[in-house]
Enzyme design. Structure first.
Site, short mmCIF file in Angstrom:
data_model
loop_
_atom_site.label_atom_id
_atom_site.label_comp_id
_atom_site.label_asym_id
_atom_site.label_seq_id
_atom_site.Cartn_x
_atom_site.Cartn_y
_atom_site.Cartn_z
N HIS A 1 4.69 -28.00 74.79
CA HIS A 1 4.44 -28.45 73.42
C HIS A 1 5.32 -29.65 73.09
O HIS A 1 6.54 -29.54 73.03
CB HIS A 1 4.71 -27.31 72.43
CG HIS A 1 4.29 -27.63 71.03
ND1 HIS A 1 2.97 -27.85 70.67
CD2 HIS A 1 5.01 -27.75 69.89
CE1 HIS A 1 2.90 -28.08 69.37
NE2 HIS A 1 4.13 -28.04 68.87
N ASP B 1 8.87 -29.58 71.70
CA ASP B 1 8.34 -29.76 70.35
C ASP B 1 8.83 -31.03 69.68
O ASP B 1 8.35 -32.12 69.96
CB ASP B 1 8.67 -28.52 69.52
CG ASP B 1 7.91 -28.47 68.19
OD1 ASP B 1 7.14 -29.39 67.91
OD2 ASP B 1 8.09 -27.49 67.45
N HIS C 1 4.91 -21.24 68.60
CA HIS C 1 5.95 -20.62 67.77
C HIS C 1 5.73 -19.11 67.61
O HIS C 1 6.58 -18.33 68.00
CB HIS C 1 6.10 -21.29 66.40
CG HIS C 1 6.37 -22.74 66.46
ND1 HIS C 1 7.47 -23.27 67.12
CD2 HIS C 1 5.69 -23.82 65.96
CE1 HIS C 1 7.45 -24.59 67.03
NE2 HIS C 1 6.39 -24.95 66.34
#
Length: 455
Positions: free
Chosen positions: A69, A328, A277
């Site tokens: 991610h 992220d 998440h």
């Protein structure tokens, strides 16, 4: 020298000798690996010294790491967002300002440098969660995928693989039109998103997948359109899920159910889907995700940076949700830190040590991450797998001392991205002795790209 595994096929184009290699269950000394047509053609053990013509990789060689991610443009936020106090929602306002400055050219420069940083950290494949589609104000570029193609080109020049997760982002919240910042994210409808995303093309280093930004950003009656697009192409589908309690509360108010239940009811969950998440879940949510084999991508360095909370990773895996890892927002780019943070967060939460072995954490950082990105054959050192490798030094101030048989534990619990010495993608040496072979100065490239946005 003992022949352990070999495949027939294309001629060998490169040979690497690894003084220690992680073979999924143990550290093996003296391993030789042959490359043909970008894939591992053979592995031989028992080689005390490099054979003639082989390139030596000294340290612990692992399968290449998968960064499941990424938001590449968030790299420009590092340190800037550490000033003052606030919440995820105040952080988001700073993120919007950076997004508003990007053009296809400046995004290419920033992403190329960011992906080069990933290569230096041992990452061989990235999942780019891409929603910055249009010009400010929402006007499409003449090439409607100019921004996505900039990311694909950036990864190619940086030498790593990319799964471009083209993201549907249509609303500001439940029943809310996009705000002025979000207009450039929105295609207005899922059907228009699908039409544009269908124009994207993959290649040997590029896969095209899909993403639902979140349940607040894609109206419920359009979720199935995105899921069907991915299903038809057997493509990965990712979604930000229950990162914030405020999203859960708003979803219950709008639909009378949790975001996970809403996704399940619209056919989004499944083995090609990964929730990003998965932080604030009910027991029923965990069962839904596990029973459908929907994956979970934990991003601990971002989740702690944004004060999101600690997700139920152990419970999710026990329920049947495969775990992967991502950097992220790129507070740091370090998959070793992400792996140990997942374990250490769980220790803090439970007051118990040892939820995952080093082997399990390495799998999350490699094989299961690659699978989440649509590459189920990657992330292992076996014949037929992509020849994607990373080597971690065992003689740095962080890693020196432990015996070689504990090299996996050393890598996961002591090493950092700074200890990566080599990165090989499709058999090609991208990082050699800690230096990127395609960029003279990655730090300067990052500084220049970020200055162009903040200047």
């Amino acid at each position: 020298m003992q022949l352990t595994q070999r495949t027939a096929g294309a001629p060998v184009t490169a040979t690497y000798w690894m003084d220690h290699a992680w073979l999924g269950t143990h550290v093996e000394p003296g391993v030789t690996l042959d490359v043909a047509d970008g894939r591992i053609a053979g592995i031989r053990t028992g080689a005390e010294t490099p054979p003639p013509g082989a390139t030596a990789l000294r340290g612990l060689t692992l399968p290449g790491l998968a960064n499941t991610h990424s938001h590449a443009f968030h790299r420009a936020l590092r340190a800037t967002v550490q000033v003052g106090t606030g919440t995820f929602w105040t952080w988001r306002e700073l993120m919007y300002r950076t997004a508003s400055q990007l053009t296809p050219d400046t995004y290419f420069d920033l992403a190329r440098a960011t992906y080069a940083e990933m290569a230096l950290a041992g990452i061989t494949s990235v999942g780019e969660f891409h929603y910055l589609h249009h010009a400010p104000g929402g006007t499409p570029y003449a090439n409607p995928n100019a921004m996505g193609e900039a990311l694909i080109a950036a990864a190619a020049e940086a030498g790593i693989r990319i799964t471009l997760l083209d993201t549907a982002y249509l609303a500001a919240g439940f029943g809310e039109r996009p705000n002025r910042h979000q207009l450039r994210f929105s295609d207005t409808t899922a059907e228009a998103w699908a039409e544009r995303a269908s124009l994207l093309k993959g290649d040997d280093h590029t896969l095209i997948g899909a993403a639902i930004h979140s349940v607040r950003a894609v109206p419920a009656d359009q979720l199935a359109t995105v899921a069907a697009w991915a299903e038809e192409r057997e493509a990965p589908l990712h979604v930000h899920l229950s990162e914030q309690t405020a999203e859960n509360d708003a979803c219950r108010a709008a639909h009378g159910r949790t975001p996970t239940r809403l996704l399940a009811d619209h056919g989004v969950l499944g083995p090609r889907t990964t929730g990003i998440h998965n932080t604030h879940l009910t027991e029923a949510d965990i069962e839904l995700l596990g029973s459908s084999a929907t994956g979970t991508c934990m991003c601990p360095t971002t989740e702690r940076d944004l004060a999101d909370g600690i997700g139920p990773a152990a419970a999710l895996q026990k329920a049947g949700s495969p775990l992967s890892l991502g950097s992220d927002s790129h507070a740091v780019i370090d998959l070793f830190e992400e792996a140990r943070a997942m374990e250490l967060n769980e220790r803090l939460r439970t007051h118990i040590r040892g939820h995952w072995t080093a082997a399990a954490l390495l799998r999350a950082a490699s094989a299961d991450g690659h699978a989440a990105l649509g590459r189920p054959d990657a992330g292992v050192l076996e014949p037929g797998a992509p020849a994607d490798l990373t080597t971690v030094a065992l003689d740095s101030v962080r890693t020196a001392g432990p015996v070689p048989r504990l090299a996996a534990e050393t890598a996961v619990f002591a090493a950092s991205a700074a200890d990566v010495r080599h990165t090989v993608v499709a058999g090609r040496h991208i990082v050699r002795d800690g230096r990127h072979t395609r960029f003279e100065d990655v730090p300067r490239a990052l500084a220049t790209a970020i200055a162009a946005l903040h200047g």
